[in-house]
Design a protein around this motif. Structure first.
Motif, PDB file in Angstrom:
ATOM      1  N   ASP A  60       0.843  -1.196   0.000  1.00 51.20           N
ATOM      2  CA  ASP A  60       0.000   0.000   0.000  1.00 51.20           C
ATOM      3  C   ASP A  60       0.883   1.253   0.000  1.00 51.20           C
ATOM      4  N   THR A  61       0.715   2.089  -1.005  1.00 52.71           N
ATOM      5  CA  THR A  61       1.520   3.306  -1.106  1.00 52.71           C
ATOM      6  C   THR A  61       0.641   4.533  -0.875  1.00 52.71           C
ATOM      7  N   ASN A  62       1.263   5.579  -0.367  1.00 51.67           N
ATOM      8  CA  ASN A  62       0.576   6.851  -0.136  1.00 51.67           C
ATOM      9  C   ASN A  62       1.636   7.949  -0.186  1.00 51.67           C
ATOM     10  N   ILE A  63       1.775   8.567  -1.341  1.00 49.01           N
ATOM     11  CA  ILE A  63       2.823   9.574  -1.534  1.00 49.01           C
ATOM     12  C   ILE A  63       2.678  10.727  -0.552  1.00 49.01           C
ATOM     13  N   GLU A  64       1.456  11.058  -0.186  1.00 49.97           N
ATOM     14  CA  GLU A  64       1.250  12.167   0.752  1.00 49.97           C
ATOM     15  C   GLU A  64       1.811  11.851   2.138  1.00 49.97           C
ATOM     16  N   ALA A  65       1.944  10.563   2.460  1.00 49.78           N
ATOM     17  CA  ALA A  65       2.468  10.168   3.775  1.00 49.78           C
ATOM     18  C   ALA A  65       3.889   9.648   3.683  1.00 49.78           C
ATOM     19  N   HIS A  74       1.426   5.358  12.322  1.00 51.13           N
ATOM     20  CA  HIS A  74       2.466   4.530  11.707  1.00 51.13           C
ATOM     21  C   HIS A  74       3.534   4.269  12.768  1.00 51.13           C
ATOM     22  N   TRP A  75       3.469   3.121  13.412  1.00 54.85           N
ATOM     23  CA  TRP A  75       4.323   2.837  14.555  1.00 54.85           C
ATOM     24  C   TRP A  75       5.802   2.908  14.206  1.00 54.85           C
ATOM     25  N   PHE A  76       6.171   2.416  13.051  1.00 50.64           N
ATOM     26  CA  PHE A  76       7.575   2.417  12.634  1.00 50.64           C
ATOM     27  C   PHE A  76       7.849   3.465  11.556  1.00 50.64           C
ATOM     28  N   GLY A  77       6.905   4.366  11.311  1.00 53.78           N
ATOM     29  CA  GLY A  77       7.082   5.375  10.272  1.00 53.78           C
ATOM     30  C   GLY A  77       6.739   4.829   8.888  1.00 53.78           C
ATOM     31  N   THR A  78       7.026   5.627   7.859  1.00 57.06           N
ATOM     32  CA  THR A  78       6.765   5.238   6.473  1.00 57.06           C
ATOM     33  C   THR A  78       8.027   5.434   5.642  1.00 57.06           C
ATOM     34  N   ASP A  79       8.037   4.779   4.462  1.00 59.30           N
ATOM     35  CA  ASP A  79       9.200   4.893   3.588  1.00 59.30           C
ATOM     36  C   ASP A  79       8.959   5.947   2.513  1.00 59.30           C
ATOM     37  N   ALA A  80       9.825   5.986   1.509  1.00 54.88           N
ATOM     38  CA  ALA A  80       9.744   7.021   0.479  1.00 54.88           C
ATOM     39  C   ALA A  80       8.492   6.913  -0.373  1.00 54.88           C
ATOM     40  N   VAL A 239      16.002 -10.801  -2.759  1.00 51.78           N
ATOM     41  CA  VAL A 239      14.607 -10.605  -3.130  1.00 51.78           C
ATOM     42  C   VAL A 239      14.454  -9.247  -3.793  1.00 51.78           C
ATOM     43  N   ALA A 240      13.792  -9.241  -4.938  1.00 57.27           N
ATOM     44  CA  ALA A 240      13.650  -8.000  -5.705  1.00 57.27           C
ATOM     45  C   ALA A 240      12.595  -7.095  -5.069  1.00 57.27           C
ATOM     46  N   PRO A 241      12.848  -5.797  -4.999  1.00 50.23           N
ATOM     47  CA  PRO A 241      11.835  -4.860  -4.497  1.00 50.23           C
ATOM     48  C   PRO A 241      10.655  -4.813  -5.473  1.00 50.23           C
ATOM     49  N   PRO A 242       9.466  -4.463  -4.990  1.00 47.90           N
ATOM     50  CA  PRO A 242       9.136  -3.956  -3.644  1.00 47.90           C
ATOM     51  C   PRO A 242       8.741  -5.032  -2.649  1.00 47.90           C
ATOM     52  N   ALA A 252      16.728  -0.176   0.617  1.00 46.75           N
ATOM     53  CA  ALA A 252      15.879   0.921   0.156  1.00 46.75           C
ATOM     54  C   ALA A 252      16.021   2.175   1.020  1.00 46.75           C
ATOM     55  N   GLY A 253      16.397   1.999   2.271  1.00 41.74           N
ATOM     56  CA  GLY A 253      16.459   3.149   3.160  1.00 41.74           C
ATOM     57  C   GLY A 253      17.829   3.733   3.379  1.00 41.74           C
ATOM     58  N   ARG A 254      18.866   3.175   2.725  1.00 43.70           N
ATOM     59  CA  ARG A 254      20.211   3.670   3.012  1.00 43.70           C
ATOM     60  C   ARG A 254      20.470   5.073   2.478  1.00 43.70           C
ATOM     61  N   ASP A 255      19.667   5.522   1.508  1.00 39.12           N
ATOM     62  CA  ASP A 255      19.823   6.885   1.007  1.00 39.12           C
ATOM     63  C   ASP A 255      19.208   7.923   1.939  1.00 39.12           C
ATOM     64  N   PHE A 256      18.482   7.462   2.975  1.00 45.09           N
ATOM     65  CA  PHE A 256      17.796   8.381   3.891  1.00 45.09           C
ATOM     66  C   PHE A 256      18.300   8.233   5.322  1.00 45.09           C
ATOM     67  N   VAL A 257      19.510   7.710   5.482  1.00 45.35           N
ATOM     68  CA  VAL A 257      20.021   7.447   6.825  1.00 45.35           C
ATOM     69  C   VAL A 257      20.093   8.714   7.664  1.00 45.35           C
ATOM     70  N   SER A 258      20.520   9.799   7.079  1.00 47.65           N
ATOM     71  CA  SER A 258      20.705  11.036   7.842  1.00 47.65           C
ATOM     72  C   SER A 258      19.409  11.788   8.085  1.00 47.65           C
ATOM     73  N   THR A 259      18.375  11.496   7.305  1.00 48.49           N
ATOM     74  CA  THR A 259      17.123  12.247   7.434  1.00 48.49           C
ATOM     75  C   THR A 259      15.959  11.401   7.930  1.00 48.49           C
ATOM     76  N   ALA A 260      15.999  10.090   7.697  1.00 49.59           N
ATOM     77  CA  ALA A 260      14.897   9.203   8.112  1.00 49.59           C
ATOM     78  C   ALA A 260      15.495   7.946   8.739  1.00 49.59           C
ATOM     79  N   TRP A 261      15.937   8.057   9.983  1.00 51.03           N
ATOM     80  CA  TRP A 261      16.638   6.973  10.656  1.00 51.03           C
ATOM     81  C   TRP A 261      15.786   5.718  10.825  1.00 51.03           C
ATOM     82  N   TRP A 262      14.467   5.892  10.879  1.00 50.74           N
ATOM     83  CA  TRP A 262      13.589   4.752  11.134  1.00 50.74           C
ATOM     84  C   TRP A 262      13.568   3.752   9.974  1.00 50.74           C
ATOM     85  N   LEU A 263      13.935   4.204   8.778  1.00 53.61           N
ATOM     86  CA  LEU A 263      13.956   3.300   7.633  1.00 53.61           C
ATOM     87  C   LEU A 263      15.006   2.204   7.795  1.00 53.61           C
ATOM     88  N   GLU A 264      16.065   2.489   8.530  1.00 47.29           N
ATOM     89  CA  GLU A 264      17.124   1.514   8.759  1.00 47.29           C
ATOM     90  C   GLU A 264      16.998   0.847  10.133  1.00 47.29           C
TER      91      GLU A 264
END
Length: 294
Positions: A60-65, A74-80, A239-242, A252-264
């Motif tokens: 399930d994707t939601n660009i606004e979130a 969102h207990w663990f946050g959301t991704d890109a 395993v291929a994304p998504p 998928a989250g390594r490009d956001f380590v400094s701004t979105a720590w929850w992805l990692e």
């Protein structure tokens, strides 16, 4: 408290010694084992029935979130892409456990075949298999898995075979050593002198005694397989994304380590928690098997 020992020796011990030992065994080891068991049960429950623990789907994707920090919604946050990280971690348990247990099982089957063939075969058979295993052991297991996937391409089945290939040689070498040790034991010699058939001796004496330490080692090997599969997915060779898989989520989250720590953080905690739980339970089983625990 005074205890009389043979040969006239007298040993004096404090009454608090036994309770301290019991406290040490009961309050440091047992809670860790119970906690590990609880973590493993939770991960298995995630893998078997993920929809019980979350109402969404991992796609399930939601660009606004997109890239929202952990919250009550969102207990663990959301991704890109706005996908819920908690939902993807829960659904990702199935892929990680499937690859970990599948690779370990396949490695054990290959190890039993090669190990018993080397341990029970003649000198030429043992020599040929031993040299082959030594070549595999000389190469890092993860490197073998990388080469295998690079040749055949990524995928769940390929990843299972690749991880199994990287760990099978170590299991096979241990099986060979156990078979040779058991084959030369006194009870096997006694069974041979009593006229028991070769197949009966293997089934009743060699196989169960040679396999006993391997079962415990394989339990801890599941954790290693999960780490290896996550590493391959992190490198883009799993395993291929998504598809929801813990290593792929880290990638998928390594490009956001400094701004979105929850992805990692949360996929990483899932990998570490599951691996540690399996390892602690495996070591506890090993201690029980060796008789070091009461």
């Amino acid at each position: 408290m005074t205890v009389n020992v043979a040969d006239g020796l007298t040993v004096t011990t404090s009454a608090a010694t036994a309770p301290v030992a019991r406290r040490r065994n009961g309050r440091t080891i047992r809670p860790a084992v119970w906690l590990s068991a609880a973590i493993l049960v939770l991960v298995v429950a995630w893998a078997v029935a993920p929809s019980v623990f979350t109402t969404g789907t991992p796609f399930d994707t939601n660009i606004e979130a997109a890239v929202q920090a952990p919250s009550l919604h969102h207990w663990f946050g959301t991704d890109a892409s706005g996908r819920d990280i908690y939902t993807r971690v829960v659904f990702g348990a199935r892929s990680s456990l499937l690859i970990g247990t599948g690779a370990t099982t396949l490695a054990l089957v290959a190890a039993i075949a090669f190990g018993f063939a080397a341990g029970l075969g003649g000198r030429l058979t043992d020599g040929a298999i031993s040299r082959f295993l030594e070549v595999l052991l000389a190469l890092p297991g993860l490197l073998l898995a990388l080469v295998f996937i690079a040749v055949l391409g990524p995928g769940v089945g390929t990843e299972i075979v690749a991880v199994a290939l990287g760990s099978a040689a170590g299991y096979a070498w241990m099986v060979r050593g156990q078979v040779i040790a058991v084959r030369g034991s006194g009870y096997v010699s006694a069974a041979t002198a009593l006229g028991h058939s070769r197949s009966r001796i293997i089934a009743q004496h060699v196989f169960p005694n040679a396999m006993r330490p391997l079962v415990v080692l394989a339990t801890m090997g599941v954790g290693q397989s999960i780490v290896w599969s996550s590493s391959l997915s992190f490198l883009g060779l799993g395993v291929a994304p998504p598809a929801p898989e813990w290593g792929a989520m880290l990638d998928a989250g390594r490009d956001f380590v400094s701004t979105a720590w929850w992805l990692e953080l949360f996929p990483g905690l899932a990998i570490v928690g599951c691996t540690l739980a399996v390892t602690v339970l495996g070591r506890h089983a090993q201690q029980r098997l060796e008789g070091r625990l009461a």
